[in-house]
Design an enzyme around this catalytic site. Structure first.
Site, mmCIF file in Angstrom:
data_model
loop_
_atom_site.group_PDB
_atom_site.id
_atom_site.type_symbol
_atom_site.label_atom_id
_atom_site.label_comp_id
_atom_site.label_asym_id
_atom_site.label_seq_id
_atom_site.Cartn_x
_atom_site.Cartn_y
_atom_site.Cartn_z
ATOM 1 N N CYS A 1 -3.806 3.179 3.168
ATOM 2 C CA CYS A 1 -2.915 2.125 2.691
ATOM 3 C C CYS A 1 -3.228 0.804 3.399
ATOM 4 O O CYS A 1 -2.451 -0.144 3.309
ATOM 5 C CB CYS A 1 -1.457 2.517 2.864
ATOM 6 S SG CYS A 1 -1.061 3.040 4.531
ATOM 7 N N CYS B 1 8.178 -9.036 -1.324
ATOM 8 C CA CYS B 1 7.032 -9.218 -2.223
ATOM 9 C C CYS B 1 6.329 -10.540 -1.931
ATOM 10 O O CYS B 1 6.939 -11.466 -1.423
ATOM 11 C CB CYS B 1 7.486 -9.222 -3.683
ATOM 12 S SG CYS B 1 8.180 -7.648 -4.205
ATOM 13 N N TYR C 1 -2.483 14.256 8.204
ATOM 14 C CA TYR C 1 -1.426 13.292 7.864
ATOM 15 C C TYR C 1 -0.832 13.719 6.516
ATOM 16 O O TYR C 1 -0.797 12.947 5.561
ATOM 17 C CB TYR C 1 -1.964 11.857 7.769
ATOM 18 C CG TYR C 1 -2.777 11.396 8.954
ATOM 19 C CD1 TYR C 1 -2.159 10.739 10.011
ATOM 20 C CD2 TYR C 1 -4.158 11.608 9.014
ATOM 21 C CE1 TYR C 1 -2.900 10.293 11.102
ATOM 22 C CE2 TYR C 1 -4.904 11.179 10.099
ATOM 23 C CZ TYR C 1 -4.270 10.513 11.140
ATOM 24 O OH TYR C 1 -5.011 10.084 12.211
ATOM 25 N N CYS D 1 13.178 -13.660 0.105
ATOM 26 C CA CYS D 1 12.995 -12.278 0.552
ATOM 27 C C CYS D 1 11.568 -12.082 1.066
ATOM 28 O O CYS D 1 10.634 -12.654 0.545
ATOM 29 C CB CYS D 1 13.270 -11.344 -0.624
ATOM 30 S SG CYS D 1 12.868 -9.627 -0.301
ATOM 31 N N CYS E 1 12.394 -12.461 -10.153
ATOM 32 C CA CYS E 1 13.334 -12.077 -9.096
ATOM 33 C C CYS E 1 14.042 -13.327 -8.602
ATOM 34 O O CYS E 1 13.394 -14.292 -8.220
ATOM 35 C CB CYS E 1 12.568 -11.418 -7.952
ATOM 36 S SG CYS E 1 13.611 -11.086 -6.527
ATOM 37 N N CYS F 1 17.349 -5.272 -6.657
ATOM 38 C CA CYS F 1 15.939 -5.619 -6.435
ATOM 39 C C CYS F 1 15.132 -5.141 -7.641
ATOM 40 O O CYS F 1 15.171 -3.965 -7.990
ATOM 41 C CB CYS F 1 15.471 -4.936 -5.163
ATOM 42 S SG CYS F 1 13.694 -4.934 -4.987
ATOM 43 N N GLN G 1 5.362 9.249 -1.269
ATOM 44 C CA GLN G 1 4.783 8.062 -1.923
ATOM 45 C C GLN G 1 5.840 7.375 -2.784
ATOM 46 O O GLN G 1 6.574 8.046 -3.509
ATOM 47 C CB GLN G 1 3.588 8.463 -2.796
ATOM 48 C CG GLN G 1 2.433 9.097 -2.028
ATOM 49 C CD GLN G 1 1.564 8.088 -1.288
ATOM 50 O OE1 GLN G 1 1.735 6.868 -1.415
ATOM 51 N NE2 GLN G 1 0.647 8.591 -0.479
HETATM 52 N N1 SAH Z 1 -0.457 12.543 2.515
HETATM 53 C C1 SAH Z 1 0.966 12.348 2.501
HETATM 54 C C2 SAH Z 1 1.504 11.426 3.606
HETATM 55 C C3 SAH Z 1 0.757 10.141 3.844
HETATM 56 S S1 SAH Z 1 1.609 8.935 4.806
HETATM 57 C C4 SAH Z 1 1.428 11.869 1.135
HETATM 58 O O1 SAH Z 1 0.629 11.419 0.318
HETATM 59 O O2 SAH Z 1 2.633 11.950 0.856
HETATM 60 C C5 SAH Z 1 1.023 9.191 6.405
HETATM 61 C C6 SAH Z 1 1.697 10.324 7.145
HETATM 62 O O3 SAH Z 1 1.110 10.396 8.443
HETATM 63 C C7 SAH Z 1 3.193 10.149 7.373
HETATM 64 O O4 SAH Z 1 3.851 11.296 6.886
HETATM 65 C C8 SAH Z 1 3.329 10.055 8.905
HETATM 66 O O5 SAH Z 1 4.485 10.652 9.393
HETATM 67 C C9 SAH Z 1 2.099 10.809 9.374
HETATM 68 N N2 SAH Z 1 1.553 10.507 10.703
HETATM 69 C C10 SAH Z 1 1.595 9.349 11.395
HETATM 70 N N3 SAH Z 1 0.894 9.451 12.530
HETATM 71 C C11 SAH Z 1 0.372 10.708 12.564
HETATM 72 C C12 SAH Z 1 -0.475 11.419 13.486
HETATM 73 N N4 SAH Z 1 -0.929 10.854 14.584
HETATM 74 N N5 SAH Z 1 -0.811 12.685 13.190
HETATM 75 C C13 SAH Z 1 -0.349 13.271 12.064
HETATM 76 N N6 SAH Z 1 0.444 12.668 11.163
HETATM 77 C C14 SAH Z 1 0.801 11.393 11.406
#
Ligand code: SAH
Length: 460
Positions: free
Chosen positions: A417, A82, A325, A79, A73, A169, A296
């Site tokens: 993550c 990364c 989530y 930047c 890169c 990028c 993702q």
């Molecule tokens: N499982 C999904 C999203 C994971 S990312 C996937 O794999 O695509 C985490 C997610 O949590 C995001 O969409 C974010 O908006 C949500 N989030 C953040 N804080 C939260 C909370 N307090 N309660 C519920 N969701 C939440």
């Protein structure tokens, strides 16, 4: 021994730090050196000296670590995106694997050998250095002006709000660069101003792009400091020219953000071309994804991550499952195919709209979605047999951990993550023997950066 700012020292780098920096010691004094690799012998200049540790930069590379390689890169040094591209991919993977294990043992307090720790799932790649490139499906570029008043797009330099100009990028899908050039052309030809965050003037703040790797659908969203995008009809043909032929321009949206804030997206979205979402597929399930929704970023690795999460859920068809989530319901719908009933909870309303559409789109009738905070909603859901959580970097809210411990289903799957908050939460879940940590698998979703994804399974 202690040191002062501007001192020059020679040292050997022994480890990687939390954000991929090199760590070395000299007479018991610890130095953190950005861009240094374990095995490097360097002459370093101290930038900041605290009592027992300091920060330094490489003044001269006296002997290069065998794990070094040239970053693919041109703006890697400037930047802030990364941080491990100067390291061979195999070594990057080992660093990430060690980091996850170390967090689980040190922060989580789990003893080595008391749980199964799998090798990190890396990307397979055909490039000569084996470093995965062009894997990201989403990009968000700030827009600004350079010193000559020319419109630039790029990424913020590390820990700053200075834009490092980039149009191509190497970890992004290559169509991203074509889109940036098209937007800049539209801005120049129609006198559209770039946003200036210092005096809160100008229009275009960010350009967001998303490509469905499985479908070839492209979505573009311009974040603007205003109510309307002028000459929108001039933008669309330029975007079509940039995208079509290779992919399909499916959705162009404008997001309104008139706040003085670092948050990229505002609350209001309007469609200026096509639909409000793109469609992508993971395995045999299709998903609508709005620009406001999380998805993702690494399609190839997501398939592996979800497969692991599904394996850990070990469903037989009779279970009630919570997917907390849940975003646009990606994991939920895979779970639903193997469970009696799935309840998905997510805080972003647009993502829940997508999740409900996605259930219909795939003829899945046993998934129910609620918009709200997991910590507030979960307590009211029917008793689960399995809970899956996939929180953002800050991990699960304390109240949610209490709810999980109250319902105490047999099986938990934790997708994370951030290994540090993961380890903190696993420790809370294992307190008083409530749960036992059975298995941990790190997955490389973010090659070139220090971030790493992990999926874990706990049993009661
Ligand atoms: N499982 C999904 C999203 C994971 S990312 C996937 O794999 O695509 C985490 C997610 O949590 C995001 O969409 C974010 O908006 C949500 N989030 C953040 N804080 C939260 C909370 N307090 N309660 C519920 N969701 C939440």
């Amino acid at each position: 021994m202690s040191f002062n700012k501007n001192d020059e020292v020679c040292l050997t780098i022994e480890n990687f730090g939390n954000e991929g920096e090199g760590i070395g010691r000299i007479d018991g004094y610890t130095l953190f050196v950005k861009g240094a690799v374990p095995g490097d012998k360097i002459k370093a200049r101290i930038l900041k000296a605290n009592k027992n540790y300091g920060f330094a930069k490489i003044e001269e590379l006296l002997e290069a670590s065998p794990d070094r390689e040239n970053p693919p890169c041109p703006v890697y040094d400037k930047c802030g995106g990364c941080s491990l591209m100067h390291v061979k991919y195999a070594r990057e993977l080992k660093y990430k694997e060690d980091k996850v294990r170390d967090c689980i043992e040190r922060i989580g307090g789990f003893e080595r050998g008391s749980f199964i720790f799998n090798q990190i799932v890396g990307m397979e790649n055909a490039s000569p250095s084996n470093r995965p490139l062009r894997y990201r499906n989403k990009a968000q570029f700030p827009v600004g002006l350079n010193n000559d008043g020319k419109i630039i797009t790029g990424f913020y330099a590390s820990r700053s709000h200075r834009i490092t100009p980039i149009t191509d990028c190497p970890i992004e899908a290559s169509v991203t660069g074509d889109i940036l050039r098209a937007v800049k052309k539209y801005m120049a030809e129609n006198n559209i101003l770039a946003y200036d965050e210092v005096n809160h003037k100008g229009l275009i703040r960010h350009i967001m792009t998303r490509l469905g790797f499985a479908t070839g659908e492209v979505g573009i969203c311009l974040v603007i400091n205003g109510d309307k995008l002028p000459f929108a009809d001039k933008l669309i043909p330029l975007l079509k020219e940039a995208v079509d032929g290779k992919y399909n321009l499916t959705s162009v949206c404008v997001n309104i953000n008139k706040e003085k804030t670092n948050v990229i997206m505002g609350k209001k979205l309007s469609v200026i071309y096509g639909r409000s979402y793109i469609t992508d597929k993971i395995g045999d399930i299709a998903f609508h994804i709005s620009p406001m929704s999380f998805y993702q970023v690494n399609h190839t690795q997501t398939e592996k991550l979800y497969a692991k999460a599904l394996e850990y859920a070990a469903l037989t068809g009779n279970e009630t499952v919570w997917d907390l989530y849940c975003g646009i319901g990606t994991i939920s719908l895979f779970l639903a195919k193997k469970a009696a009933k799935v309840y998905g909870v997510e805080i972003v309303p647009e993502a829940i709209e997508n999740a409900k559409e996605n259930a219909k789109l795939n003829n899945i009738v046993n998934a129910e979605f609620t918009a709200g905070a997991a910590e507030a909603v979960a307590i009211h859901l029917p008793k689960p047999d399995v809970i899956v959580v996939d929180p953002p970097r800050k991990g699960c809210d304390g109240k949610l951990i209490e709810t999980i411990l109250k319902y105490k289903p047999n099986r938990l799957v934790y997708v994370s993550c951030d290994p540090a908050t993961l380890a903190r939460d696993l420790k809370l879940l294992a307190a008083d023997g409530a749960y036992k940590l059975i298995e941990v698998t790190p997955v490389d979703q973010f090659s070139g950066s220090f971030h790493v994804e992990t999926v874990c399974m706990m049993l009661r």
